[in-house]
Design a protein around this motif. Sequence first.
Motif, short mmCIF file in Angstrom:
data_model
loop_
_atom_site.label_atom_id
_atom_site.label_comp_id
_atom_site.label_asym_id
_atom_site.label_seq_id
_atom_site.Cartn_x
_atom_site.Cartn_y
_atom_site.Cartn_z
N ALA A 124 4.48 3.93 -11.92
CA ALA A 124 4.62 4.81 -10.76
C ALA A 124 4.54 4.02 -9.46
CB ALA A 124 3.55 5.89 -10.78
N ASP A 125 3.63 3.04 -9.40
CA ASP A 125 3.52 2.18 -8.22
C ASP A 125 4.82 1.42 -8.00
OD1 ASP A 125 0.83 2.55 -7.25
OD2 ASP A 125 0.14 1.55 -9.07
N LEU A 126 5.38 0.91 -9.10
CA LEU A 126 6.62 0.15 -9.00
C LEU A 126 7.77 1.03 -8.51
CD1 LEU A 126 7.55 -2.76 -9.51
CD2 LEU A 126 8.33 -2.03 -11.76
N MET A 127 7.79 2.26 -8.97
CA MET A 127 8.81 3.21 -8.52
C MET A 127 8.67 3.50 -7.03
SD MET A 127 8.81 5.88 -11.72
CE MET A 127 9.70 7.12 -10.78
N MET A 128 7.45 3.67 -6.56
CA MET A 128 7.22 3.90 -5.13
C MET A 128 7.63 2.69 -4.31
SD MET A 128 3.73 6.16 -4.75
CE MET A 128 2.72 5.26 -5.91
N ALA A 129 7.34 1.51 -4.82
CA ALA A 129 7.74 0.29 -4.12
C ALA A 129 9.26 0.20 -4.05
CB ALA A 129 7.18 -0.94 -4.84
N GLY A 130 9.93 0.59 -5.13
CA GLY A 130 11.39 0.57 -5.14
C GLY A 130 11.99 1.53 -4.14
N GLU A 131 11.41 2.73 -4.03
CA GLU A 131 11.90 3.71 -3.07
C GLU A 131 11.62 3.25 -1.64
OE1 GLU A 131 13.58 6.84 -1.20
OE2 GLU A 131 13.79 6.21 -3.30
N ALA A 186 7.29 -9.43 -0.05
CA ALA A 186 6.60 -8.19 -0.38
C ALA A 186 6.98 -7.72 -1.79
CB ALA A 186 6.92 -7.12 0.65
N THR A 187 8.27 -7.77 -2.10
CA THR A 187 8.70 -7.32 -3.42
C THR A 187 8.20 -8.27 -4.52
OG1 THR A 187 10.85 -8.45 -3.15
CG2 THR A 187 10.74 -6.12 -2.54
N ALA A 188 8.15 -9.56 -4.20
CA ALA A 188 7.62 -10.52 -5.17
C ALA A 188 6.14 -10.23 -5.45
CB ALA A 188 7.79 -11.94 -4.66
N ASN A 189 5.40 -9.92 -4.40
CA ASN A 189 3.98 -9.58 -4.56
C ASN A 189 3.81 -8.30 -5.38
OD1 ASN A 189 3.26 -11.80 -3.07
ND2 ASN A 189 2.84 -10.67 -1.19
N GLU A 205 0.82 -1.21 0.00
CA GLU A 205 0.00 0.00 0.00
C GLU A 205 0.86 1.27 0.00
OE1 GLU A 205 -2.56 -0.46 3.38
OE2 GLU A 205 -3.87 -1.91 2.35
N HIS A 206 2.17 1.10 -0.16
CA HIS A 206 3.12 2.21 -0.21
C HIS A 206 3.15 3.03 1.08
CE1 HIS A 206 3.27 1.08 -4.35
NE2 HIS A 206 2.13 1.64 -4.68
N ASP A 207 2.90 2.35 2.21
CA ASP A 207 2.92 3.02 3.52
C ASP A 207 4.34 2.91 4.09
OD1 ASP A 207 2.57 3.99 6.06
OD2 ASP A 207 0.78 2.79 6.50
N GLU A 208 5.20 3.81 3.64
CA GLU A 208 6.62 3.75 3.99
C GLU A 208 6.85 3.89 5.49
OE1 GLU A 208 10.36 6.62 3.18
OE2 GLU A 208 9.41 5.82 1.37
N ASP A 209 6.14 4.79 6.14
CA ASP A 209 6.33 5.01 7.58
C ASP A 209 6.03 3.74 8.38
OD1 ASP A 209 7.08 7.61 7.14
OD2 ASP A 209 5.10 8.45 7.56
#
Length: 212
Positions: free
Chosen positions: A60-67, A44-47, A14-18
């Motif tokens: 864009a989602d993939l970029m956020m996941a990478g960051e 998580a990365t596999a999913n 869900e891109h919840d980095e915190d």
Amino acid sequence: MTGRSEGFITAFLEHDEDTCIESVSKRIKTGEKPSAILDDIREATANAGQKFESGEYSVADLMMAGENLNQVMEVLKPAFGENKPESRGKIVIGTVEGDIHDIGKNIVVVLLEAEGFEVIDLGVNQPPEVFIDAIKEHRPIVVSLSGLLTEAIHSMKITIDEICRAGLRNDVKIIIGGGRTNEEAREYTGADDWADDAISGIRKIKKLAETE
């Protein structure tokens, strides 16, 4: 103490980095083995990759996941101390001469590190001799040539030709990556494989490294 954290995986997707960083920090403080946390990160990365392949994730989602992954790994790495996970091998990666695009490359670097590879990132706009020097110095199992521009395909061919002339071609597997790559480009450049997105690139690099 070990345990699987569904909460971390959900937050990651869900891109919840915190929440991801807080979860990893708490698990480290409670004495959980870093390797167990790393297993969750890999899942998580596999999913995330599966979501991208199915169309549920955008670039864009993939970029956020990478960051997000990059930030989480910065928290986790010190927890390994001297007992770092055994490297699955070295990968040299870089954007070829004439191209300065690096978003896809950077995502691949982070994902490869999460998979346990030691990655030597050469950066962007790199001439053939830089790749040759890196092969001689690091003895990687795979070399990844990245580029987004159509012109980058020719630079990839020149780079591979120079690697051949240096007598190093039989020492490494080579994959080309970027939005303009395809099977025709692979044949033209003389690479072993190609990938037009980060997730397929990871899968193919693992296969070339004979770790899958």
